[in-house]
Write a protein that holds these residues in place. Structure first.
Motif, PDB file in Angstrom:
ATOM      1  N   GLU A 107       0.805  -1.223   0.000  1.00 42.92           N
ATOM      2  CA  GLU A 107       0.000   0.000   0.000  1.00 42.92           C
ATOM      3  C   GLU A 107       0.840   1.276   0.000  1.00 42.92           C
ATOM      4  O   GLU A 107       0.577   2.182  -0.767  1.00 42.92           O
ATOM      5  N   TRP A 123      -4.578   3.274  -6.043  1.00 46.59           N
ATOM      6  CA  TRP A 123      -4.696   2.510  -4.805  1.00 46.59           C
ATOM      7  C   TRP A 123      -4.786   1.059  -5.190  1.00 46.59           C
ATOM      8  O   TRP A 123      -5.735   0.646  -5.854  1.00 46.59           O
ATOM      9  N   ARG A 173      -4.789  -2.951  -3.986  1.00 45.85           N
ATOM     10  CA  ARG A 173      -5.039  -3.872  -2.871  1.00 45.85           C
ATOM     11  C   ARG A 173      -3.799  -4.750  -2.700  1.00 45.85           C
ATOM     12  O   ARG A 173      -3.330  -5.373  -3.648  1.00 45.85           O
TER      13      ARG A 173
END
Length: 152
Positions: A113, A123, A125
């Motif tokens: 992250e 962004w 995961r």
């Protein structure tokens, strides 16, 4: 390009997303994991992770690995210019006026992250944020991918 439009497969429903077929799973939300495993296992020295970053107001993020005149993603190996033309064409069929830029990203941003957060609008995961660990699934998928070029 896969587009998940149903209420039954929201990004937050990790269990339902996990149940998707491999190609759809790695096209819609786990492309970064497949790119990471490819970079770890098969990548030539000139390989670079690339984020297809849609223009403001558009969707259609995707992570690919680019090297020489090829790219790798859930399709397998594809000639780079053919892949990009196909991706843009399909995105514009669904989203008129769609456009994107290609952004080089670091390999550590694919599964962590913090490093992915340095890219404005990105962004990703991390593996621990999936329903189950996607790394073995990506390794198994990669092992089945033919090593020759595929025409998208």
């Amino acid at each position: 390009m896969y587009i998940l439009r149903t209420q039954n497969c929201r990004k937050k429903d990790l269990e339902k997303r996990w149940a998707l077929p491999d190609r759809v799973f790695f096209a819609c939300g786990a492309c970064q994991v497949l790119a990471h495993v490819f970079m770890e296992k098969n990548a030539p020295a000139d390989a670079q992770a690339i984020w297809i970053k849609p223009s403001a107001g558009h969707t259609g993020n995707h992570i690919i690995v680019s090297f020489a005149d090829r790219v790798f993603d859930y399709h397998g190996y594809t000639e780079k210019n053919r892949f990009l033309a196909h991706y843009w064409k399909r995105a514009r069929q669904v989203y008129p006026g769609w456009d994107a830029e290609l952004v080089d990203i670091t390999q550590d941003a694919l599964t962590t992250e913090g490093p992915s957060a340095i890219y404005d609008g990105l962004w990703l995961r991390a593996p621990h944020q999936f329903f189950k660990n996607p790394l073995p699934r990506a390794e198994a998928f990669l092992a089945k991918v033919p090593k020759h070029m595929k025409i998208v």
